[in-house]
Design an enzyme around this catalytic site. Structure first.
Site, PDB file in Angstrom:
ATOM      1  N   ASN A 152       0.831  -1.213   0.000  1.00 17.84           N
ATOM      2  CA  ASN A 152       0.000   0.000   0.000  1.00 17.84           C
ATOM      3  C   ASN A 152       0.863   1.259   0.000  1.00 17.84           C
ATOM      4  OD1 ASN A 152      -2.196  -1.658   0.105  1.00 17.84           O
ATOM      5  ND2 ASN A 152      -2.723  -1.227   2.240  1.00 17.84           N
TER       6      ASN A 152
ATOM      7  N   LYS B   2     -18.986   4.232  14.702  1.00 16.30           N
ATOM      8  CA  LYS B   2     -19.170   3.007  15.483  1.00 16.30           C
ATOM      9  C   LYS B   2     -18.695   3.176  16.925  1.00 16.30           C
ATOM     10  CE  LYS B   2     -19.015   0.085  11.396  1.00 16.30           C
ATOM     11  NZ  LYS B   2     -19.159   1.253  10.503  1.00 16.30           N
TER      12      LYS B   2
END
Length: 646
Positions: free
Chosen positions: A327, A418
């Site tokens: 990445n 969340k």
């Protein structure tokens, strides 16, 4: 000789037009006199004929020179339009005027009405010779295309952008489209024609006109439309079987980049779109430009977009810190290509490694830290709660402590919706991350803030990439529950607001982003199936699998939280401070760290004692107990570790 005869060369065409123009100038001069005398040549006085003959050579030379100056030999007549006609009209008018002045100057006898007839015939013959190119091209194009090749196209938008698109679709030899009709909400345009195409009605008539004209493709060409209007139109179009294409926006129109090549496929973001998010570029530029910026988790979905947007504001140095080398490598190569002058450092390491993160801070002395490194997959973290605690909670703690130790000016934590009344360990761990940075903010000179938002479209592990993989494999597309809803934002939108919130930060705030309207995941799946060219129930099915461990049916709307304060940006709010006993929190944090290191099975219970709003579902308790019992049967359970309670 071949070059002279070959009509495809520009020189040959110019020569041909020159010969035709000379011939028509002579013809028009005599024809004007004949028409003036009612088609009787014998009625024309000899003095008039002598005047025409005397001035003929001068007339030819001046007219040809005027045609050259007006670029009548250089224009591409296959695509001639109003602009070219204006040039022809002007050249013919000037030619007639010069002829009148010349004859007056030379005292040549000619009736005044002659000039009117001459101008009319010169304009007609010059226009016919030029515009015949376009007529021939259209005829050839009609013969070269078969009905099987042509896509019947509907264009939505009868404005300037729509006109440009229709013009190119109709007259390009390479595009096998036939524009059948136009949709526009302006009632005064209904029944009129644009480039010969009828404007048949407003957006409410889209479906009936798709059937009437047997439309295969719909093109939305209203760059000035709001996201709400665009979304409404696209949702109507999405109920048809047509391919959908859209002109991106006003930027292309302003920069005169409106063309078929700029059209793109409609994406799921278009159907879920919201009004464009505006940020205060000056404030962001002011606190990023010339600064050293560290982004942890810089190779992830949010982290990499942070790097892209930060790079635009000319930082002194941008440091990408990530544990996943692939990445990190990808975003490194992208930024090096796009910003060759950017001072970019890409470092591999884990935020869980105290010495590594502190060595990075000590060496580079960043001014700003964006902490995006985290485990975020809810079901995976339910099965590996200790990893969620180690990476999220203590990775944040160690990074925040290093920031304080080495004089970082601003520390921005990427949090999540969340964390609000969490029902899963991932959300609870992020709630604890917020508690960590609030604790540090009270005692450190560093400005610690958190930015909390919901799901981002297209991020790694989110529903869109998952649905696409499932469709590529032939389906079915899996949705946990038909009524499950989530709040969505695109990655660039979320990151823009994160940067803006960072500029607002004074220290200790929890910024909350307005996520807009909720979206049913089932509707998301249906729209994506349709946009991918499949028919629901025929080519692709949706399978409902049931809620996963720790998953909510409805996420709390962040902006419903009590005590929210507004900021200069209407989409950014400041949440109320978390109230907790810091001494108790820090002591429990030590116990939690040791429990996670020891891989104990009661980590969730310890977290529940630290985060009062975290409630473990009964089914999750039973599930975890069953796993523990199975672990004991295998003889690997620690006899010293506490047994979980049901």
């Amino acid at each position: 000789m071949k070059d002279i005869i070959n009509m495809r060369t520009s020189r040959t065409r110019m020569f041909f037009l020159f010969i035709v123009d000379v011939f028509t100038i002579i013809l028009n001069s005599y024809l004007a006199l004949i028409i003036r005398h009612e088609l009787h040549y014998s009625w024309i006085p000899q003095t008039y004929i002598d005047s025409i003959k005397s001035y003929m050579l001068i007339n030819i030379i001046t007219t040809i020179l005027l045609f050259v100056v007006m670029k009548l030999y250089r224009s591409v007549w296959s695509f001639a339009s109003v602009h070219e006609f204006v040039l022809v009209f002007g050249a013919c008018m000037l030619s007639t005027a010069f002829q009148a002045l010349g004859m007056q100057f030379l005292v040549l006898d000619i009736p005044r009405s002659y000039y009117i007839f001459y101008f009319f015939f010169l304009l007609m013959t010059t226009s016919v010779t030029r515009f015949s190119y376009r007529a021939l091209r259209l005829i050839r194009q009609g013969f070269s295309q078969t009905n099987e090749d042509i896509l019947n196209t509907m264009v939505i938008g009868a404005g300037e952008a729509g006109s440009m698109i229709i013009h190119e679709l109709k007259y390009s030899r390479q595009l096998n489209r036939r524009v059948m009709c136009i949709i526009d909400d302006n009632p005064s345009k209904k029944g009129k024609y644009l480039h010969g195409v009828p404007i048949v009605g407003n957006k409410d008539t889209i479906i009936e006109n798709v059937k009437k004209y047997k439309i295969n493709e719909i093109v939305l060409a209203i760059p000035s439309a709001t996201q709400k209007v665009t979304r409404e139109i696209l949702r109507i179009c999405n109920t048809t079987e047509c391919k959908l294409k859209v002109l991106p926006g006003m930027y292309q129109f302003i920069t005169e980049e409106v063309s078929v090549s700029k059209l793109r496929e409609v994406s799921i973001e278009d159907l879920l779109g919201r009004e464009a998010i505006n940020i205060d570029l000056d404030s962001v530029t002011g606190y990023v430009m010339g600064k050293t910026v560290l982004v942890t988790g810089g190779g992830g979905s949010i982290g990499s977009e942070l790097c892209r947007q930060i790079a635009k504001y000319n930082p002194k140095c941008l440091i990408i810190f990530d544990i996943y080398e692939n990445n990190a490598y990808e975003i490194q190569q992208e930024l090096k290509k796009k910003y060759p002058l950017l001072h970019l450092e890409v470092l591999i390491g884990s935020v869980r490694n105290t010495k590594r993160i502190e060595s990075v801070m000590e060496l580079y002395r960043p001014d700003i830290v964006y902490h995006a490194a985290a485990h975020k997959h809810v079901p995976l973290m339910e099965d590996s709660p200790n990893e969620a605690i180690k990476n999220n909670v203590f990775g944040t703690y160690k990074t925040a402590r290093a920031a304080d130790k080495f004089g970082v000016k601003k520390f921005v934590l990427i949090s999540t919706d969340k964390a609000v009344n969490p029902t899963n360990i991932m959300g609870a761990s992020k709630r604890m991350c917020e508690m960590v940075i609030q604790t540090f903010s009270r005692y450190s000179k560093t400005e610690y803030v958190a930015v909390r938002f919901g799901n981002v479209l297209g991020s790694n592990g989110s529903v869109i990439p998952l649905f696409k993989k499932q469709m590529a494999a032939g389906g079915p597309v899996t949705v946990t529950h038909p009524d499950i809803i989530r709040y969505f934002m695109t990655i660039p939108e979320a990151v823009s607001l994160v940067l803006q919130a960072g500029a607002f930060a004074k220290g200790g705030e929890i910024f909350v982003l307005d996520m807009g309207e909720p979206v049913k995941i089932a509707d998301l799946a249906k729209n994506l199936i349709r946009l991918s060219g499949y028919t629901l129930g025929v080519d692709m099915e949706i399978k409902y699998t049931g809620l996963r461990p720790g998953e909510k049916l409805f996420e709390e709307l962040l902006t419903n939280e009590e005590g929210l304060q507004k900021t200069q940006n209407e989409l950014i709010y400041i949440g109320k401070p978390l109230e907790f006993d810091e001494v108790h929190f820090l002591s429990e944090l030590k116990k939690l760290e040791q429990a996670a290191i020891d891989e104990r099975f009661d980590v969730k219970q310890i977290v529940a004692g630290i985060v009062p709003t975290y409630h473990i579902k009964e089914e999750d308790k039973k599930r975890d107990s069953a796993i523990y019992e199975e672990f004991c049967k295998l003889g690997r359970a620690s006899h010293e570790g506490p047994v979980m309670e049901d």
